[in-house]
Enzyme design. Structure first.
Site, short mmCIF file in Angstrom:
data_model
loop_
_atom_site.label_atom_id
_atom_site.label_comp_id
_atom_site.label_asym_id
_atom_site.label_seq_id
_atom_site.Cartn_x
_atom_site.Cartn_y
_atom_site.Cartn_z
N HIS A 172 0.85 -1.19 -0.15
CA HIS A 172 -0.22 -0.08 -0.05
C HIS A 172 0.69 1.05 -0.10
CE1 HIS A 172 -3.84 -1.91 2.19
NE2 HIS A 172 -3.99 -1.60 0.83
N CYS A 274 -2.34 2.70 9.24
CA CYS A 274 -3.45 1.90 8.78
C CYS A 274 -4.60 1.63 9.69
CB CYS A 274 -2.79 0.29 8.94
SG CYS A 274 -1.34 0.09 7.60
#
Ligand code: ARG
Length: 281
Positions: A172, A274
């Protein structure tokens, strides 16, 4: 005047999800080993300390109720991109995470958000989108589809700059890059970011150098503990405890590093960012 006194924090609003049902039951990134022991209790403790850290820094933390059977729901950043009060929801690549998107969609509707759009393309939200204050940096290569970048530009009405991720450990964008200071804050007209160049293709590295010649460049060790998964309010920068070199560099640039132990959540490939969706406007 010292450098640090020029760094200005702005108050943020975050959405988080307690890792009550945290587990590593499947593997959808190289950090996840379903045979290694994981403690949901320890994850809750570390997550609570992260949430308390934000509150202590003066930020507002909202929470969404965790759902049994969704062990990765703690990673709230993957479920929405909110800019200027407009919400672009998410569409997960892995079927195990697919149901999370709708729980977050409902949270926004229940909390008065009317401008909520669910994407057509695979879109893992702030996992792959970073707001600089002026445009969205958008990652692709492992999760979010390139077509989601164009979709985000249309839905959110902000320019999008696409970046190619090339290392599966940095699957990511938010595992390889984060924004330290948004543009338009005080006298700052260009955002300042930190990133790990080797996570990006050669072309994307050139784009980053061109856009952010003053970026903080992280080392392999900083990246290897998910140190780039940081959360900055413009002055205070929340980082995993192991990201020591990055903390030193940031202190040198006048930021205030705030270290948190997030080791249990790292077993699923996550860090402070996150766990943290930012709600802007
Ligand atoms: N296990 C999760 C996944 O692979 C971790 C997500 C981490 N979130 C993030 N924003 N990088 O989807």
């Amino acid at each position: 005047m010292t450098v640090s006194s020029q760094r200005e924090a702005t108050t943020r609003r975050y959405l988080m999800c307690e890792p009550k049902y945290f587990a590593v039951e499947y593997s959808i990134n190289p950090w996840m080993d379903p045979s290694a022991p994981v403690s949901a209790e320890l994850a809750v403790k570390q997550w609570s300390e992260l949430a308390d850290t934000y509150r202590r820094l003066g930020h507002r933390v909202d929470t969404i109720r965790p759902v049994p059977g969704l062990p990765d729901m703690v990673f709230a950043a993957n479920s929405g991109t909110v800019v200027h009060g407009r919400v672009l929801g998410s569409r997960f690549r892995a079927r195990q995470r697919t149901p999370e998107a709708d729980h977050f969609r409902r949270w926004f509707l229940d909390h008065g958000y009317r401008d909520v759009t669910m994407p057509v393309s695979i879109n893992e939200a702030e996992g792959d989108f970073a707001w600089t204050g002026q445009f969205l940096l958008a990652g692709t290569g492992f999760r979010t589809d390139p077509s989601a970048h164009a979709e985000a530009q249309e839905v959110l009405g902000v320019p999008v700059v696409s970046l190619q991720l090339v290392d599966p450990r940095y699957y990511h964008l938010d595992t390889a890059l984060f924004v330290l200071t948004e543009s338009g804050v005080g006298t700052v007209d260009t955002a300042r970011i930190a990133y790990y160049p080797a996570a990006f293709s050669p072309g994307s590295q050139r784009v980053l150098r061109r856009l952010f010649p003053d970026a903080v460049i992280a080392t392999a060790d900083d990246a290897g503990c998910l140190g780039l998964n940081g959360v900055s309010d413009g002055r205070n920068v929340v980082l995993p405890t192991e990201a020591k070199e990055l903390a030193d560099q940031l202190a040198h640039h006048g930021y205030h590093p705030v270290m948190v132990d997030i080791s249990e959540l790292r077993k699923a490939g996550g860090g402070p960012k996150c766990c943290t969706m930012e709600i802007r406007g």
